[in-house]
Design a protein around this motif. Structure first.
Motif, PDB file in Angstrom:
ATOM      1  N   PRO A  65       0.780  -1.201  -0.271  1.00 36.91           N
ATOM      2  CA  PRO A  65      -0.010   0.179  -0.007  1.00 36.91           C
ATOM      3  C   PRO A  65       0.771   1.439   0.046  1.00 36.91           C
ATOM      4  CG  PRO A  65      -0.098  -0.991   2.273  1.00 36.91           C
ATOM      5  CD  PRO A  65       0.706  -1.925   1.362  1.00 36.91           C
ATOM      6  N   GLY A  66       0.089   2.182  -0.495  1.00 40.35           N
ATOM      7  CA  GLY A  66       0.784   3.538  -0.513  1.00 40.35           C
ATOM      8  C   GLY A  66       1.915   4.035  -1.728  1.00 40.35           C
ATOM      9  N   ALA A 112     -10.464  -1.325  -8.891  1.00 46.21           N
ATOM     10  CA  ALA A 112     -10.872  -0.146  -8.007  1.00 46.21           C
ATOM     11  C   ALA A 112     -12.067   0.574  -8.471  1.00 46.21           C
ATOM     12  CB  ALA A 112      -9.812   0.865  -8.067  1.00 46.21           C
ATOM     13  N   ASP A 114     -13.813   3.175  -5.818  1.00 53.12           N
ATOM     14  CA  ASP A 114     -13.967   4.423  -5.163  1.00 53.12           C
ATOM     15  C   ASP A 114     -12.673   5.279  -4.904  1.00 53.12           C
ATOM     16  OD1 ASP A 114     -12.210   3.385  -3.097  1.00 53.12           O
ATOM     17  OD2 ASP A 114     -14.207   2.284  -2.146  1.00 53.12           O
ATOM     18  N   THR A 115     -12.650   6.550  -4.433  1.00 55.71           N
ATOM     19  CA  THR A 115     -11.767   7.347  -4.618  1.00 55.71           C
ATOM     20  C   THR A 115     -10.542   6.784  -3.883  1.00 55.71           C
ATOM     21  OG1 THR A 115     -13.182   8.816  -4.295  1.00 55.71           O
ATOM     22  CG2 THR A 115     -11.061   9.495  -3.903  1.00 55.71           C
ATOM     23  N   ASP A 116     -10.523   5.992  -2.924  1.00 56.14           N
ATOM     24  CA  ASP A 116      -9.364   5.517  -1.960  1.00 56.14           C
ATOM     25  C   ASP A 116      -9.019   4.152  -2.659  1.00 56.14           C
ATOM     26  OD1 ASP A 116      -9.691   7.122   0.042  1.00 56.14           O
ATOM     27  OD2 ASP A 116     -10.818   5.630   1.160  1.00 56.14           O
ATOM     28  N   SER A 117      -9.788   3.303  -3.419  1.00 54.51           N
ATOM     29  CA  SER A 117      -9.125   2.227  -4.067  1.00 54.51           C
ATOM     30  C   SER A 117      -8.368   2.728  -5.485  1.00 54.51           C
ATOM     31  CB  SER A 117     -10.136   1.103  -4.289  1.00 54.51           C
ATOM     32  OG  SER A 117     -11.359   1.612  -5.052  1.00 54.51           O
ATOM     33  N   ARG A 119      -6.980   5.498  -5.961  1.00 54.42           N
ATOM     34  CA  ARG A 119      -5.725   6.289  -5.654  1.00 54.42           C
ATOM     35  C   ARG A 119      -4.553   4.919  -5.344  1.00 54.42           C
ATOM     36  NH1 ARG A 119      -6.989   9.258  -2.057  1.00 54.42           N
ATOM     37  NH2 ARG A 119      -7.191   7.928  -0.270  1.00 54.42           N
ATOM     38  N   GLU A 120      -5.129   3.803  -4.608  1.00 51.52           N
ATOM     39  CA  GLU A 120      -4.300   2.620  -4.351  1.00 51.52           C
ATOM     40  C   GLU A 120      -3.837   1.721  -5.724  1.00 51.52           C
ATOM     41  OE1 GLU A 120      -1.804   1.309  -1.982  1.00 51.52           O
ATOM     42  OE2 GLU A 120      -3.202   2.551  -0.989  1.00 51.52           O
ATOM     43  N   TYR A 123      -1.091   3.668  -7.057  1.00 53.95           N
ATOM     44  CA  TYR A 123       0.187   3.240  -6.753  1.00 53.95           C
ATOM     45  C   TYR A 123       0.544   1.952  -7.071  1.00 53.95           C
ATOM     46  CZ  TYR A 123      -0.936   6.913  -3.231  1.00 53.95           C
ATOM     47  OH  TYR A 123      -0.815   8.191  -2.346  1.00 53.95           O
TER      48      TYR A 123
END
Length: 187
Positions: A65-66, A112, A114-117, A119-120, A123
């Motif tokens: 992650p990140g 993915a 949603d917004t968080d997924s 972004r991930e 990455y």
């Protein structure tokens, strides 16, 4: 079904849990100590726990992650090398023991919605590119055509890895334990 423990037992080794890790540990102990008895205890019936209910992906490439950490590049390589070795061992067991688990070695998908997924996913795509790991970035349309769902907005396919029916895999591994491993269920 395997028997439940009754009475007192003694063994050189006891492994708790007949999921993927417990089965692998039992097998390895049996290889290292062929003259010693190994007891493998499962609280449920094999295949009913988390190992039998997971997504079924056997991956050779980890997802960290990140944002990409270039200082961890060698650690990433080491972990992926271990993952590949594990995949190779698992493939060999499935093929040599003719375990019917719908083994398909066509990689894995990371998608993915949603917004968080999202972004991930970006990455992960950067990580794959910087580590020079073969992959294919996928659009929402690509994913809908491949997965049959319009839920996902972006994704990636990594060709290294396999897909199995997880409960069938762990049951097949449990049915093919070395002779010095004794499995007890519901114990």
């Amino acid at each position: 079904a395997k028997p439940s423990v009754t009475g007192s037992l003694r063994a050189a080794w006891v492994v708790i849990g007949a999921g993927v890790t417990g089965l692998a540990a039992s097998r390895r102990l049996a290889e290292l100590h062929p003259d010693e008895e190994i007891i493998l205890l499962e609280a449920r019936t094999v295949g009913e726990g988390a190992s039998g209910r997971n997504s079924g992906f056997a991956v050779a490439v980890s997802h960290f992650p990140g944002p990409f950490d270039s200082g961890a590049r060698e650690n990433f390589r080491r972990i992926n090398s271990i993952n590949q070795a594990g995949l190779d061992l698992l493939r060999a067991q499935v093929l040599e023991r003719a375990i019917e688990c719908q083994w398909r070695e066509k990689g894995f998908y990371h998608a993915a919605a949603d917004t968080d997924s999202l972004r991930e996913c970006d990455y992960f795509l950067e990580y794959l590119q910087r580590m020079e790991i073969p992959h294919t970035a996928l659009s929402a349309n690509d994913l809908a055509g491949t997965l049959g769902s319009s839920h996902y907005l972006k994704g990636v396919h990594v060709p290294k890895g396999g897909l199995v029916q997880p409960a069938a895999l762990v049951r097949g591994l449990a049915d093919n334990l070395p002779p010095n491993v004794q499995l007890f269920e519901q114990s």
